[in-house]
Enzyme design. Structure first.
Site, mmCIF file in Angstrom:
data_model
loop_
_atom_site.group_PDB
_atom_site.id
_atom_site.type_symbol
_atom_site.label_atom_id
_atom_site.label_comp_id
_atom_site.label_asym_id
_atom_site.label_seq_id
_atom_site.Cartn_x
_atom_site.Cartn_y
_atom_site.Cartn_z
ATOM 1 C CD GLU A 1 72.651 9.454 -16.736
ATOM 2 O OE1 GLU A 1 71.457 9.601 -16.445
ATOM 3 O OE2 GLU A 1 73.352 8.523 -16.287
ATOM 4 C CG PHE B 1 74.723 16.430 -7.383
ATOM 5 C CD1 PHE B 1 75.317 16.332 -6.135
ATOM 6 C CD2 PHE B 1 73.388 16.072 -7.514
ATOM 7 C CE1 PHE B 1 74.602 15.876 -5.031
ATOM 8 C CE2 PHE B 1 72.659 15.617 -6.421
ATOM 9 C CZ PHE B 1 73.273 15.522 -5.180
ATOM 10 N N GLY B 2 75.790 13.482 -8.835
ATOM 11 C CA GLY B 2 75.016 12.260 -9.085
ATOM 12 C C GLY B 2 74.066 11.989 -7.940
ATOM 13 C CE1 TYR B 3 69.975 13.588 -10.798
ATOM 14 C CE2 TYR B 3 68.274 12.028 -10.140
ATOM 15 C CZ TYR B 3 68.829 12.873 -11.084
ATOM 16 O OH TYR B 3 68.224 12.977 -12.317
ATOM 17 N N GLY B 4 71.430 9.336 -8.551
ATOM 18 C CA GLY B 4 70.817 8.031 -8.836
ATOM 19 C C GLY B 4 71.918 7.036 -9.154
ATOM 20 C CB SER B 5 72.527 4.787 -12.052
ATOM 21 O OG SER B 5 72.711 5.700 -13.107
#
Ligand code: SIN
Length: 197
Positions: A99, A24-28
């Site tokens: 990350e 799950f990605g929420y930023g870049s």
């Protein structure tokens, strides 16, 4: 905890129990997809909120002058919208490196977008991964007012580019997804005010 969490991530969570892995990605990770994907779906996670409380020494700032990037904060009944990607196991070699500045891989329930769900269909939820910079990581900066956060972002730049570009690319992606995030949009507002000066 070290500034580089990539080794810790390798030993932290075994991926072998997963026959398919979703991240799950929420930023870049929403707008910079520099890794092979098998599938992509709008999705959300429950009980977490995006905050620009994580320092960036390696992408949008430097160790001497850190930028500010997103992490997730646990918050009761809130929901954070983003994008989920199905990936193969070996993609985590790259993602753990990307990350590495304080983020740890964390297991999470991913809720897939239900807007097109038929009456008889069950909501789709899958266990997957998300990168979180917890408040004990060495690059963590913590809370500040949205205006102060924007000021720091306005002045920051790192090997991946200007820190304000991180915000502008994110807001474009959130708007394209139809998502509203008041914290992110407030920082965009202050960045635009600063750009007028
Ligand atoms: C993410 O996008 O999911 C993690 C934070 C970032 O890399 O901006």
């Amino acid at each position: 905890m070290s500034f580089d969490t990539s080794q810790e991530n390798k030993s932290r969570l075994s991926l072998h129990s997963y026959d398919e892995i979703w991240i799950f990605g929420y930023g870049s990770l929403i707008y910079k997809v520099d890794f092979p994907i098998l599938d992509r779906k709008p999705a959300s996670i429950k009980g977490w909120q995006r905050r620009f409380w994580q320092g960036s020494h390696d992408h949008r700032g430097t160790p001497e002058s850190p930028g500010r990037v997103l992490t997730l904060i646990e918050e009761g009944d809130s929901e954070c919208a983003g994008v989920a990607y199905r990936v193969s196991h070996d993609v985590f070699e790259h993602l753990d490196y990307r990350e590495k500045n304080g983020y740890l891989r964390h297991e999470i329930d991913i809720h897939f977008d239900q807007s097109n769900l038929g009456d008889l269909e069950e909501p789709e939820i899958k266990a997957g991964m998300v990168y979180i910079g917890f408040d004990n990581n060495a690059a963590y900066l913590g809370p500040a007012s949205e205006q102060e956060i924007a000021q720091q972002i306005h002045h920051s730049i790192g090997p991946s580019g200007r820190n304000d570009d991180y915000v502008f690319q994110l807001v474009d992606s959130l708007r394209a997804l139809g998502d509203v995030d008041e914290h992110v949009f407030a920082i965009e507002f202050w960045l635009k005010e600063l750009a007028k000066k």
